[in-house]
Design an enzyme around this catalytic site. Structure first.
Site, short mmCIF file in Angstrom:
data_model
loop_
_atom_site.label_atom_id
_atom_site.label_comp_id
_atom_site.label_asym_id
_atom_site.label_seq_id
_atom_site.Cartn_x
_atom_site.Cartn_y
_atom_site.Cartn_z
N GLY A 168 61.81 24.69 51.12
CA GLY A 168 63.15 24.22 50.76
C GLY A 168 64.19 25.30 50.52
O GLY A 168 65.12 25.09 49.73
N MET A 170 59.25 18.42 58.82
CA MET A 170 58.31 18.67 59.91
C MET A 170 57.87 17.42 60.67
O MET A 170 56.76 17.38 61.21
CB MET A 170 57.06 19.40 59.36
CG MET A 170 57.37 20.70 58.66
SD MET A 170 58.21 21.88 59.73
CE MET A 170 56.81 22.52 60.61
N ARG A 171 58.70 16.38 60.70
CA ARG A 171 58.38 15.19 61.49
C ARG A 171 59.48 14.98 62.52
O ARG A 171 60.65 15.30 62.26
CB ARG A 171 58.34 13.91 60.61
CG ARG A 171 57.63 14.01 59.31
CD ARG A 171 56.14 14.11 59.42
NE ARG A 171 55.53 13.07 60.22
CZ ARG A 171 54.30 13.16 60.73
NH1 ARG A 171 53.58 14.24 60.54
NH2 ARG A 171 53.79 12.17 61.43
N ASN A 179 70.34 19.01 61.81
CA ASN A 179 69.14 19.84 61.66
C ASN A 179 69.51 21.30 61.87
O ASN A 179 70.45 21.62 62.58
CB ASN A 179 68.10 19.43 62.72
CG ASN A 179 66.80 20.20 62.56
OD1 ASN A 179 66.32 20.43 61.44
ND2 ASN A 179 66.21 20.62 63.67
N HIS A 185 67.79 24.86 63.26
CA HIS A 185 66.63 25.33 64.02
C HIS A 185 66.67 26.86 64.11
O HIS A 185 67.74 27.43 64.41
CB HIS A 185 66.64 24.70 65.42
CG HIS A 185 65.45 25.12 66.22
ND1 HIS A 185 64.19 24.60 66.00
CD2 HIS A 185 65.31 26.03 67.22
CE1 HIS A 185 63.33 25.17 66.83
NE2 HIS A 185 63.98 26.04 67.58
N ASP A 209 69.06 13.95 67.90
CA ASP A 209 68.93 12.78 68.78
C ASP A 209 67.44 12.48 68.96
O ASP A 209 66.61 13.01 68.21
CB ASP A 209 69.68 13.00 70.11
CG ASP A 209 69.04 14.10 70.96
OD1 ASP A 209 67.97 14.60 70.58
OD2 ASP A 209 69.63 14.44 72.01
N GLU A 210 67.11 11.67 69.96
CA GLU A 210 65.71 11.23 70.08
C GLU A 210 64.76 12.32 70.55
O GLU A 210 63.55 12.19 70.42
CB GLU A 210 65.60 9.97 70.96
CG GLU A 210 66.11 10.09 72.40
CD GLU A 210 67.63 10.15 72.47
OE1 GLU A 210 68.12 10.68 73.48
OE2 GLU A 210 68.33 9.70 71.54
N GLY A 211 65.29 13.42 71.07
CA GLY A 211 64.42 14.49 71.56
C GLY A 211 64.02 15.46 70.45
O GLY A 211 64.40 15.29 69.29
C1 GRF Z 1 63.51 26.99 58.59
O1 GRF Z 1 63.27 28.16 59.34
C2 GRF Z 1 64.14 25.93 59.45
O2 GRF Z 1 65.00 26.45 60.42
C3 GRF Z 1 62.96 25.29 60.11
O3 GRF Z 1 61.96 25.27 59.13
C4 GRF Z 1 62.20 26.33 58.18
C5 GRF Z 1 62.30 25.66 56.85
O4 GRF Z 1 62.46 26.57 55.80
N1 GRF Z 1 63.33 24.00 60.64
P1 GRF Z 1 62.89 26.06 54.38
O5 GRF Z 1 61.91 24.96 53.97
O6 GRF Z 1 64.29 25.56 54.46
O7 GRF Z 1 62.76 27.26 53.49
#
Ligand code: GRF
Length: 211
Positions: free
Chosen positions: A22, A100-101, A117, A119, A151-153
């Site tokens: 987090g 993570m889903r 999101n 990434h 989106d859905e992908g």
């Molecule tokens: C981050 O690198 C984010 O980009 C990815 O998962 C990681 C999560 O880190 N989706 P945190 O839980 O926000 O510290």
């Protein structure tokens, strides 16, 4: 006429979905508390009961809820529960922060163009798990961060903002990941602020930023 900070019912309400440590959640909490983002985090939901992000939420007196996907018979039922909790908190925007889903139809259809999101790579390169590691192993000279609508992908939605991060000669996967994370903590709150101020316009795959 009142000016300055949005107060009371004008304030957008954010729901943050997490699965782990987090640190992005923390960046969003800090930006809301400092007034940089004109919004309030109304609920944090984790699918993993051991996520450290839950403690961060509690420390800031934000309602923290565990909805464990393993307790539901399928994705739709699981996401219906998430939608129910988000609805109870009148959420305007859902932020995925290390969630993570893959987001399914139930969540998407209830929050169309309202899910963001972050990434840890320059999409569309290196989507999915471990974007930093994929980029490092591929040998790119520049990687970075992408904030996008969901989106859905898998990491395919319209891109709001990107920040390049150089890969340095002596980098390891860990040092590169740390440099990328620093940028995540900067641009994710910026993109959320733009959304909350109503300054993002989606036109097909393009996201226009007002002003
Ligand atoms: C981050 O690198 C984010 O980009 C990815 O998962 C990681 C999560 O880190 N989706 P945190 O839980 O926000 O510290």
């Amino acid at each position: 006429m009142l000016s300055g900070k949005l107060l009371g019912s004008d304030m957008k309400k954010i729901g943050v979905l997490i699965s782990g440590r987090g640190s992005n959640l923390q960046a969003i909490i800090d930006a809301c508390e400092s007034g940089d983002i004109p919004a309030k985090i109304a609920v944090v939901i984790s699918n993993d009961p051991s996520a450290f992000g839950l403690e961060r939420a509690q420390k800031h007196k934000i309602p923290a809820v565990v909805i464990n996907h393993k307790d539901y018979k399928d994705k739709n039922t699981y996401e219906l529960e998430i939608v129910k909790v988000l609805g109870q908190h009148n959420i305007d925007l859902v932020c995925l922060a290390g969630y993570m889903r893959i987001v399914g139809q139930v969540l998407l259809s209830n929050y169309l163009h309202k899910i963001l999101n972050v990434h840890p790579a320059l999409l569309p390169s290196f989507p999915g798990l471990h974007g930093q590691k994929q980029a490092f192993l591929h040998g790119v000279k520049v990687s970075g961060v992408t904030v996008h609508f969901v989106d859905e992908g898998c990491d395919t939605g319209p891109i709001i903002m990107q920040q390049a991060v150089p890969v340095l000669p002596n980098d390891t996967e860990e040092t590169l990941s740390a440099r990328i994370l620093e940028q995540e903590h900067k641009i994710y709150p910026q993109a959320i602020k733009l959304f909350c101020e109503g300054n993002l316009i989606i036109e097909g795959r393009q996201v226009k930023i007002n002003g």
